[in-house]
Design a protein around this motif. Structure first.
Motif, PDB file in Angstrom:
ATOM      1  N   GLY A  35       0.592  -1.215  -0.040  1.00  0.00           N
ATOM      2  CA  GLY A  35       0.265  -0.307  -0.050  1.00  0.00           C
ATOM      3  C   GLY A  35       0.841   1.253  -0.042  1.00  0.00           C
ATOM      4  N   LEU A  36       1.718   1.198   0.628  1.00  0.00           N
ATOM      5  CA  LEU A  36       2.830   2.425   0.709  1.00  0.00           C
ATOM      6  C   LEU A  36       3.741   2.866  -0.758  1.00  0.00           C
ATOM      7  N   LEU A  37       4.054   1.533  -1.123  1.00  0.00           N
ATOM      8  CA  LEU A  37       4.939   1.780  -2.464  1.00  0.00           C
ATOM      9  C   LEU A  37       3.475   2.194  -3.729  1.00  0.00           C
ATOM     10  N   VAL A  38       2.969   2.283  -3.543  1.00  0.00           N
ATOM     11  CA  VAL A  38       2.073   2.492  -5.103  1.00  0.00           C
ATOM     12  C   VAL A  38       1.616   3.591  -5.170  1.00  0.00           C
ATOM     13  N   GLN A  39       1.345   4.386  -3.362  1.00  0.00           N
ATOM     14  CA  GLN A  39       1.402   5.591  -3.080  1.00  0.00           C
ATOM     15  C   GLN A  39       2.150   6.540  -4.106  1.00  0.00           C
ATOM     16  N   SER A  40       1.367   7.687  -4.576  1.00  0.00           N
ATOM     17  CA  SER A  40       2.325   8.571  -5.485  1.00  0.00           C
ATOM     18  C   SER A  40       3.435   9.563  -5.180  1.00  0.00           C
ATOM     19  N   PHE A  41       4.211   9.255  -3.835  1.00  0.00           N
ATOM     20  CA  PHE A  41       4.579   9.914  -3.160  1.00  0.00           C
ATOM     21  C   PHE A  41       6.472   9.170  -3.391  1.00  0.00           C
ATOM     22  N   PHE A  42       6.121   8.341  -3.929  1.00  0.00           N
ATOM     23  CA  PHE A  42       7.025   6.563  -4.393  1.00  0.00           C
ATOM     24  C   PHE A  42       6.975   6.105  -5.798  1.00  0.00           C
ATOM     25  N   PRO A  75      14.347   5.409  -5.238  1.00  0.00           N
ATOM     26  CA  PRO A  75      15.384   6.401  -4.136  1.00  0.00           C
ATOM     27  C   PRO A  75      15.417   4.568  -3.510  1.00  0.00           C
ATOM     28  N   LYS A  76      17.369   4.871  -2.545  1.00  0.00           N
ATOM     29  CA  LYS A  76      17.724   3.653  -2.199  1.00  0.00           C
ATOM     30  C   LYS A  76      17.220   3.517  -1.465  1.00  0.00           C
ATOM     31  N   ALA A  77      16.152   1.484  -0.864  1.00  0.00           N
ATOM     32  CA  ALA A  77      15.767   1.575   0.524  1.00  0.00           C
ATOM     33  C   ALA A  77      16.322   0.638   1.435  1.00  0.00           C
ATOM     34  N   PHE A  78      16.562   0.796   2.611  1.00  0.00           N
ATOM     35  CA  PHE A  78      16.930  -0.250   3.651  1.00  0.00           C
ATOM     36  C   PHE A  78      15.440  -0.605   4.263  1.00  0.00           C
ATOM     37  N   PHE A  79      16.390  -2.299   4.818  1.00  0.00           N
ATOM     38  CA  PHE A  79      14.653  -2.255   5.610  1.00  0.00           C
ATOM     39  C   PHE A  79      14.970  -3.173   7.078  1.00  0.00           C
ATOM     40  N   GLU A 102       6.886  -6.199  -8.196  1.00  0.00           N
ATOM     41  CA  GLU A 102       5.825  -5.706  -8.506  1.00  0.00           C
ATOM     42  C   GLU A 102       5.352  -4.334  -8.020  1.00  0.00           C
ATOM     43  N   CYS A 103       5.899  -3.663  -7.300  1.00  0.00           N
ATOM     44  CA  CYS A 103       5.882  -2.052  -7.195  1.00  0.00           C
ATOM     45  C   CYS A 103       6.834  -1.749  -7.828  1.00  0.00           C
ATOM     46  N   LYS A 104       7.497  -2.128  -8.280  1.00  0.00           N
ATOM     47  CA  LYS A 104       8.714  -1.378  -8.988  1.00  0.00           C
ATOM     48  C   LYS A 104       9.000   0.851  -8.449  1.00  0.00           C
ATOM     49  N   SER A 105       9.378   0.668  -7.450  1.00  0.00           N
ATOM     50  CA  SER A 105       9.239   2.127  -6.868  1.00  0.00           C
ATOM     51  C   SER A 105      10.325   2.243  -6.250  1.00  0.00           C
ATOM     52  N   LEU A 106      11.064   1.291  -5.852  1.00  0.00           N
ATOM     53  CA  LEU A 106      12.807   1.347  -4.835  1.00  0.00           C
ATOM     54  C   LEU A 106      13.959   0.490  -5.462  1.00  0.00           C
ATOM     55  N   LEU A 107      14.865   0.923  -5.176  1.00  0.00           N
ATOM     56  CA  LEU A 107      15.845   0.502  -5.053  1.00  0.00           C
ATOM     57  C   LEU A 107      16.167  -0.433  -4.074  1.00  0.00           C
ATOM     58  N   PHE A 108      16.176  -1.504  -3.884  1.00  0.00           N
ATOM     59  CA  PHE A 108      16.247  -2.164  -2.894  1.00  0.00           C
ATOM     60  C   PHE A 108      17.581  -2.209  -1.697  1.00  0.00           C
ATOM     61  N   GLY A 109      17.798  -1.623  -0.841  1.00  0.00           N
ATOM     62  CA  GLY A 109      20.031  -1.617  -0.373  1.00  0.00           C
ATOM     63  C   GLY A 109      20.331  -2.301   0.427  1.00  0.00           C
TER      64      GLY A 109
END
Length: 191
Positions: free
Chosen positions: A31-38, A45-49, A70-77
């Protein structure tokens, strides 16, 4: 919300609640990753979890990366590993070690008294002596070191090497390195 997103120097950190069901976390992440700001054209953006100590099973790892792909909005860091600092206890001996006594020190220890002439202390860890070393110290491991403000006619031994009649009246650290006994003196010794 079970996921907190922080921006740290242009990198996103997803802090995930480890007490909620993993499926709930995945749905919230999607739900977060499909929002417009992503979703920005040609910007990922590079993302860490930070999973807060949660250990993922193989199928959960596949589901997690499936959501990211599936969401294609981040680079996994990567995953942030929670660093746990090992708390070391300092053992305290609230007395002096007397002539004829032989003790072994296996953990970091503070002796509030002194090591008298004729006393033998075998050291496997860090040893701090408040009132001075006048006896015999035998280093029994590479990690062993002795620190005191005063050494007088002390004998220091490490692996067959010895310093006899060692005397100094300034803060000193004695340890074994590179097949030799090292003595650091002064206020800025490295403990």
């Amino acid at each position: 919300m079970y996921i907190l997103v922080k921006n740290l120097n242009g990198r996103l950190i997803f802090i995930m609640d480890n007490e909620v069901d993993f499926e709930v976390l995945l749905n919230e992440l999607k739900g977060l990753l499909v929002q417009s700001f992503f979703k920005k054209k040609d910007y990922y953006p590079k993302a860490f979890f930070d999973l807060k100590g949660r250990i993922l099973e193989n199928d959960e790892i596949l589901q997690f990366f499936g959501v990211l792909v599936e969401c294609k909005s981040l680079l996994f860091g990567g995953f942030i590993e929670e660093k746990t600092e090992e708390k070391k206890e300092l053992r305290m001996i609230g007395a002096s070690i007397h002539a004829g006594e032989k003790i072994e020190i296996y953990e970091d220890t503070l002796i509030t008294g002194k090591i008298n002439p004729g006393a033998i202390v075998q050291v496997y860890a860090k040893l701090y002596v408040m009132q001075g070393v006048f006896g015999i110290i035998e280093g029994q491991s590479e990690e062993a070191c002795i620190s005191s403000q005063r050494f007088k006619n002390a004998t220091i031994r490490f692996f067959g090497k010895s310093i006899h009649h060692f005397t100094t009246f300034e803060m000193s650290l004695v340890y074994y390195k590179d097949n030799d006994i090292v003595v650091e003196k002064g206020d800025y010794i490295h403990v």
